[in-house]
Design an enzyme around this catalytic site. Structure first.
Site, PDB file in Angstrom:
ATOM      1  N   VAL A  98       0.867  -1.175   0.000  1.00  0.00           N
ATOM      2  CA  VAL A  98       0.000   0.000   0.000  1.00  0.00           C
ATOM      3  C   VAL A  98       0.905   1.226   0.000  1.00  0.00           C
ATOM      4  O   VAL A  98       1.985   1.227   0.599  1.00  0.00           O
ATOM      5  CB  VAL A  98      -0.945   0.013   1.221  1.00  0.00           C
ATOM      6  N   CYS A  99       0.475   2.269  -0.699  1.00  0.00           N
ATOM      7  CA  CYS A  99       1.169   3.560  -0.732  1.00  0.00           C
ATOM      8  C   CYS A  99       2.600   3.359  -1.267  1.00  0.00           C
ATOM      9  O   CYS A  99       2.818   2.584  -2.195  1.00  0.00           O
ATOM     10  CB  CYS A  99       1.127   4.197   0.653  1.00  0.00           C
ATOM     11  N   THR A 100       3.572   4.031  -0.671  1.00  0.00           N
ATOM     12  CA  THR A 100       4.941   3.936  -1.181  1.00  0.00           C
ATOM     13  C   THR A 100       5.629   2.633  -0.800  1.00  0.00           C
ATOM     14  O   THR A 100       6.810   2.458  -1.101  1.00  0.00           O
ATOM     15  CB  THR A 100       5.789   5.135  -0.710  1.00  0.00           C
TER      16      THR A 100
END
Length: 231
Positions: A98-100
């Protein structure tokens, strides 16, 4: 099924705890919060979290998960972390983020040739690693499942639940959580948010994003994937 969730200093806790809340409701899964040691880890906002296993103790993962956050930057060339991700991914049924967190997977060479997503501010950095950046909330490409920024972690985990156990189980989990998002403002992504707000956030994040680009270029160069200095 074993789920190995990477826990590291400076992560964004909701990247981790959103998916954790969903996956912990699935009795078929055993979750392991893994870090180099089992001492407390402090997230980017000051919340302290406790790993359940160190890397050496972590069993082979059926599902490998990597959250994002500012602390991701320091791990882009951390061979201990990247080697752990590679070893766990080798036998995992699903490799996820998830995300970076997707940038960490990419730095480990685990997203080259895949479609993937990331937080919108960092999405294009995935292209340095031979990935196809996709501006969608959740992206599934074969056994890679990636979520966009922060709050997308719940959506990501529900999609993963469906892949693992079917739609009914995923929907039952959603209902049990009363996950019925109705945000008070239409400003949750750069396409909907007022242009001046997007510009302000880009400006505030510019210094850190410059460092994130530099870290991504170094990692991609190390993998032999980045040759265009003007990218």
């Amino acid at each position: 099924m074993n789920v190995a969730m990477l826990l590291y200093p400076g992560l964004t806790q909701l990247d981790l705890t959103g998916p954790f809340e969903v996956l912990a409701r699935l009795k078929e899964l055993t979750i392991h919060l893994a870090w180099k040691d089992t001492g407390p880890v402090t997230d980017s906002g000051g919340l302290r979290l406790l790993p359940t296993v160190d890397f050496a103790q972590c069993p082979p993962a059926d599902i490998l998960f990597v959250p994002g956050g500012p602390g991701q930057l320091a791990l882009m060339d951390d061979t201990v972390v990247l080697d752990f991700l590679c070893a766990q991914a080798a036998q995992a049924r699903y490799v996820t983020s998830v995300c970076t967190g997707s940038l960490l997977l990419a730095a480990a060479g685990l997203l080259t040739g895949y479609r993937a997503t990331c937080h919108w501010l960092s999405l294009e950095q995935l292209a340095l690693f031979g990935c196809e950046p996709v501006a969608e909330r959740v992206v599934v490409d074969r056994n890679r499942v990636t979520g966009a920024g922060v709050t997308s972690g719940i959506d990501f985990a529900l999609v993963l639940a469906e892949l693992l156990l079917g739609r009914e189980r995923a929907e039952t989990t959603q209902l049990s959580m009363e996950y019925d998002p109705a945000p008070p403002f239409a400003a949750g992504n750069p396409q909907q948010a007022p242009a001046d707000l997007v510009a302000q956030l880009r400006e505030r994040a510019a210094g850190f994003q410059t460092r994130r680009w530099e870290a991504a270029r170094r990692a991609a160069t190390r993998l032999g994937l980045y040759a265009d200095k003007d990218f």
